[in-house]
Design a protein around this motif. Structure first.
Motif, short mmCIF file in Angstrom:
data_model
loop_
_atom_site.label_atom_id
_atom_site.label_comp_id
_atom_site.label_asym_id
_atom_site.label_seq_id
_atom_site.Cartn_x
_atom_site.Cartn_y
_atom_site.Cartn_z
N ILE A 1 5.79 16.81 -6.22
CA ILE A 1 6.18 17.28 -7.56
C ILE A 1 5.48 18.60 -7.89
O ILE A 1 6.10 19.53 -8.41
CB ILE A 1 5.84 16.21 -8.62
CG1 ILE A 1 6.76 15.01 -8.47
CG2 ILE A 1 5.96 16.79 -10.03
CD1 ILE A 1 6.50 13.91 -9.47
N SER A 2 4.19 18.67 -7.56
CA SER A 2 3.45 19.92 -7.82
C SER A 2 4.12 21.10 -7.15
O SER A 2 4.28 22.15 -7.75
CB SER A 2 2.04 19.81 -7.23
OG SER A 2 1.17 19.33 -8.19
N THR B 1 3.70 6.73 -4.46
CA THR B 1 3.91 7.03 -5.88
C THR B 1 2.79 7.87 -6.47
O THR B 1 3.03 8.77 -7.25
CB THR B 1 4.03 5.73 -6.69
OG1 THR B 1 4.85 4.84 -5.97
CG2 THR B 1 4.62 5.99 -8.05
N PHE B 2 1.54 7.56 -6.09
CA PHE B 2 0.43 8.21 -6.79
C PHE B 2 -0.31 9.26 -5.97
O PHE B 2 -1.25 9.87 -6.46
CB PHE B 2 -0.54 7.15 -7.30
CG PHE B 2 0.10 6.18 -8.26
CD1 PHE B 2 0.58 6.63 -9.48
CD2 PHE B 2 0.26 4.85 -7.91
CE1 PHE B 2 1.20 5.76 -10.35
CE2 PHE B 2 0.88 3.97 -8.78
CZ PHE B 2 1.35 4.42 -10.00
N THR B 3 0.08 9.47 -4.72
CA THR B 3 -0.58 10.51 -3.94
C THR B 3 0.42 11.48 -3.32
O THR B 3 0.30 12.69 -3.49
CB THR B 3 -1.47 9.90 -2.84
OG1 THR B 3 -2.37 8.98 -3.43
CG2 THR B 3 -2.27 10.98 -2.13
N VAL B 4 1.43 10.94 -2.61
CA VAL B 4 2.39 11.83 -1.94
C VAL B 4 3.32 12.48 -2.96
O VAL B 4 3.50 13.70 -2.98
CB VAL B 4 3.19 11.06 -0.87
CG1 VAL B 4 4.18 11.99 -0.19
CG2 VAL B 4 2.26 10.43 0.14
N LEU B 5 3.87 11.64 -3.84
CA LEU B 5 4.80 12.15 -4.84
C LEU B 5 4.18 13.23 -5.73
O LEU B 5 4.80 14.27 -5.95
CB LEU B 5 5.34 10.97 -5.67
CG LEU B 5 6.60 11.23 -6.47
CD1 LEU B 5 7.74 11.64 -5.55
CD2 LEU B 5 7.00 9.98 -7.26
N PRO B 6 2.95 13.03 -6.24
CA PRO B 6 2.35 14.09 -7.07
C PRO B 6 2.26 15.43 -6.33
O PRO B 6 2.51 16.48 -6.94
CB PRO B 6 0.95 13.55 -7.37
CG PRO B 6 1.08 12.10 -7.28
CD PRO B 6 2.12 11.82 -6.24
N VAL B 7 1.93 15.37 -5.04
CA VAL B 7 1.83 16.62 -4.30
C VAL B 7 3.21 17.27 -4.21
O VAL B 7 3.39 18.47 -4.47
CB VAL B 7 1.24 16.39 -2.89
CG1 VAL B 7 1.24 17.68 -2.09
CG2 VAL B 7 -0.17 15.83 -3.01
N LEU C 1 2.33 2.28 -3.41
CA LEU C 1 1.35 2.87 -4.33
C LEU C 1 0.91 4.23 -3.83
O LEU C 1 0.76 5.18 -4.60
CB LEU C 1 0.14 1.95 -4.46
CG LEU C 1 0.42 0.62 -5.15
CD1 LEU C 1 -0.77 -0.32 -5.02
CD2 LEU C 1 0.74 0.85 -6.61
N PHE C 2 0.69 4.34 -2.52
CA PHE C 2 0.25 5.60 -1.93
C PHE C 2 1.30 6.69 -2.14
O PHE C 2 0.97 7.81 -2.54
CB PHE C 2 -0.04 5.37 -0.45
CG PHE C 2 -0.38 6.60 0.32
CD1 PHE C 2 -1.54 7.31 0.05
CD2 PHE C 2 0.46 7.07 1.32
CE1 PHE C 2 -1.87 8.45 0.77
CE2 PHE C 2 0.14 8.21 2.04
CZ PHE C 2 -1.01 8.90 1.77
N PHE D 1 0.83 -1.20 0.00
CA PHE D 1 0.00 0.00 0.00
C PHE D 1 0.87 1.25 0.00
O PHE D 1 0.64 2.19 -0.76
CB PHE D 1 -0.94 0.03 1.21
CG PHE D 1 -1.76 1.28 1.28
CD1 PHE D 1 -2.92 1.40 0.52
CD2 PHE D 1 -1.35 2.37 2.05
CE1 PHE D 1 -3.65 2.57 0.54
CE2 PHE D 1 -2.09 3.54 2.07
CZ PHE D 1 -3.24 3.64 1.32
N GLY D 2 1.89 1.24 0.87
CA GLY D 2 2.75 2.41 1.01
C GLY D 2 3.38 2.82 -0.31
O GLY D 2 3.41 4.00 -0.67
#
Lengths: 298, 288
Positions: free
Chosen positions: A37-38, A29-35, A26-27, A23-24
């Protein structure tokens, strides 16, 4: 010394990390990282094809001082968010509370009916036919049948009505996970507390709501608030489905629409990231404010 | 002998109030089902009734023509309808299945064990509940393209497996439903960590699985593919539906027929799991 012991502790508990790992991963890569990167890209000029070059606060300065459409989208988002957010939130709480006063079987049916817009996902596009501009629009043909209008009203392209239509459809969709949490929370209120309350002089259902039900539901209220913020600030899909993109005169253009416009259409990722970062900050601020407010309830 | 429940309600709930309460709910429920009523009506209306003036809600001569014409429309379409169907079913089933497994595993560790980083991890999950995927779509696109997942179904499945709402609900539920003593007793009996999880924890949290299933199902079944999928062969049912709608007003009936077909699976899943969902949501509260 202390560092060593944390490391030891982590090694001793390595099974826990293994449990979290899938879970960690995926979480992150697709939730924490995008924030993350933004936030980083928001200080850059980046078009995907060449390396980003960092330009400091220029994106933010342009956003707030040189982009009238952004300011308009902020205003639109706030309008939609303020109506559908707090109103939808309070309405979903009150509706959950009223449902609890009904009998068991009818409770089941009511929850299903009222939650159904969230289950149905894309069905909200039917509203586009209901509010359609021509005589085939249900609302227009209904109104003209009863002689209330002589010419069709341009619900989806006349600035006078567009916002109202988007708000109505957004409200229709606002009974989500928060609503279910309220239904469950009210069900969970201790019966004996309600009985004790009526002996202690609770006179009507409003007093019962304020003195007994609300105080025991604060955790669900906060969860519901988080869900409301999530959907209120992310509004945009409804605008596009109803009024197109871009909508006439940007009358229902939201921040998320603006973000999609710069990110997906113009590939100005740095600028789009700055927009996303502003949204993140607004959402976190909003949650903190509600948390403060809730501590005063009941 | 008066029932205790009646006793409390007699004093605090007036008859007029009860009536008003019911009346308001009926009004709200009617507003909520308007689009469904129109959809059902249109799906069974023959073409000549679609544009009758004044419009009627229910068809005068109900017909299955729209459902039949969906399949012929689909036969003409560029990509066979079964392809869209397969894609939707595939992402929904695979995504939901792994979402439940992966979230339960992680949630169990966070709910029941002390380890460095646990609090921080959960706090990140809670903050992320605020962020809608619409807001993270741009950087997600960049990540997907770096991972080479643009134009694959994984671009939709993987983020859904790591969705934080399901993880959060599962963690709250495990924390409240499974006493520490139960796990300790099993440990003393010599059960291994994995056995405890599979044999003791998973059966107890069954209501929470169903809740995760309904949320994940709703989300994935209604995904059109968004900005991650451009290959028509990999598009899903909602995309096929919007293609039919884009065909113009003459296809109103077929569009309604497809919409009706699409709405049935998630509604059935919700009806079957509603009481479990409510049970799970009871522990969804955020304490601070």
């Amino acid at each position: 010394m202390r560092k060593y012991s944390v490391w030891q502790e982590m090694k001793r508990k390595k099974a826990c990390y293994l449990y979290i790992l899938p879970f960690g991963l995926l979480f992150f890569t697709f939730t924490v990282l995008p924030v993350a990167i933004s936030i980083i890209l928001s200080f850059s000029n980046y078009n995907v094809f060449s390396m980003p070059d960092f330009i400091g606060f220029e994106n933010y300065i342009n956003l707030f001082f040189n982009d009238d459409i952004f300011l308009k989208s902020v205003l639109n988002t706030l309008t939609i968010a303020i109506v559908t957010g707090p109103f939808g939130y309070i309405a979903s709480f009150l509706i959950a509370w009223m449902i609890n006063n009904l009998g068991q079987k009818i409770q089941f049916l009511m929850v299903l009916l009222i939650y159904s817009p969230t289950i149905s996902g894309n069905l909200y596009t039917i509203w586009a036919i209901i509010f359609s501009d021509d005589a085939n629009g249900y609302l227009n043909s209904l109104l003209s049948y009863f002689g209330l209008i002589d010419t069709n009203i341009y619900w989806l392209t006349d600035k006078q009505y567009m916002m109202t239509v988007v708000i109505i459809v957004s409200l229709w969709m606002s009974m989500g996970a928060g609503f279910l949490s309220f239904v469950a929370g009210i069900k969970g209120v201790d019966r004996s507390q309600l009985e004790a309350g009526s002996i202690d002089g609770i006179r009507n259902r409003w007093q019962e709501l304020w003195y007994i039900i609300l105080p025991s539901m604060k955790p669900q209220m906060l969860f519901g608030a988080v869900m409301s913020i999530n959907s209120a600030f992310a509004c945009g899909a409804v605008s596009t489905a109803m009024c197109g993109m871009p909508s006439t005169d940007y009358a229902v253009h939201t921040v998320v629409n603006h973000l999609t416009d710069y990110g997906n259409t113009r590939f100005e990722m740095g600028y789009a990231s700055a927009i996303a970062t502003v949204l993140f900050l607004a959402m976190i601020f909003c949650k903190k404010a509600i948390q403060k407010l809730l501590s005063k309830v009941g | 002998m008066a029932d205790k429940k009646q006793f409390s309600q007699k004093f605090s709930h007036s008859k007029g109030g009860n009536f008003l309460n019911f009346f308001i709910l009926v009004v709200v429920a009617v507003f909520m089902v308007i689009p469904f009523v129109f959809t059902v009506g249109n799906a069974f209306k023959p073409l000549d009734e679609q544009f009758l003036y004044p419009p009627s809600i229910l068809p005068k001569v109900p017909t299955f023509q729209n459902f039949l014409s969906v399949s012929s429309l689909m036969r003409e379409s560029w990509v066979p309808f079964s392809r869209y169907m397969f894609n939707s079913v595939f992402i929904t089933v695979v995504g939901t299945f792994f979402h439940v497994i992966v979230s339960s595993l992680g949630a169990y560790a966070v709910a029941k064990f002390e380890f460095p980083g646990r609090k921080l991890f959960f706090e990140l999950v809670v903050v992320s509940l605020l962020f809608n995927s619409a807001v993270t779509a741009i950087p997600n696109y960049l990540i997907m393209s770096k991972l080479g997942m643009i134009d694959t179904l994984w671009a939709i499945i993987l983020p859904a497996i790591g969705s934080s709402l399901g993880f959060f609900l599962m963690k709250q539920f495990i924390e409240q439903m499974i006493p520490d003593a139960m796990i300790e007793a099993a440990q003393i009996d010599g059960a291994a960590g994995w056995t405890i999880f599979m044999k003791i924890v998973m059966p107890i949290v069954k209501p929470a699985w169903l809740t995760l299933i309904i949320f994940s199902f709703q989300n994935l079944w209604n995904t059109a593919g968004g900005s991650f999928i451009f290959n028509e062969n990999l598009k899903t049912l909602p995309h096929a539906m919007s293609n039919i709608v884009a065909g113009g007003v003459a296809r109103t009936g077929s569009a309604a027929a497809v919409a009706l077909i699409m709405v049935i699976p998630p509604v059935v899943v919700f009806v079957l799991s509603q009481s479990n969902v409510i049970e799970t949501m009871g522990s969804s509260g955020l304490k601070e």
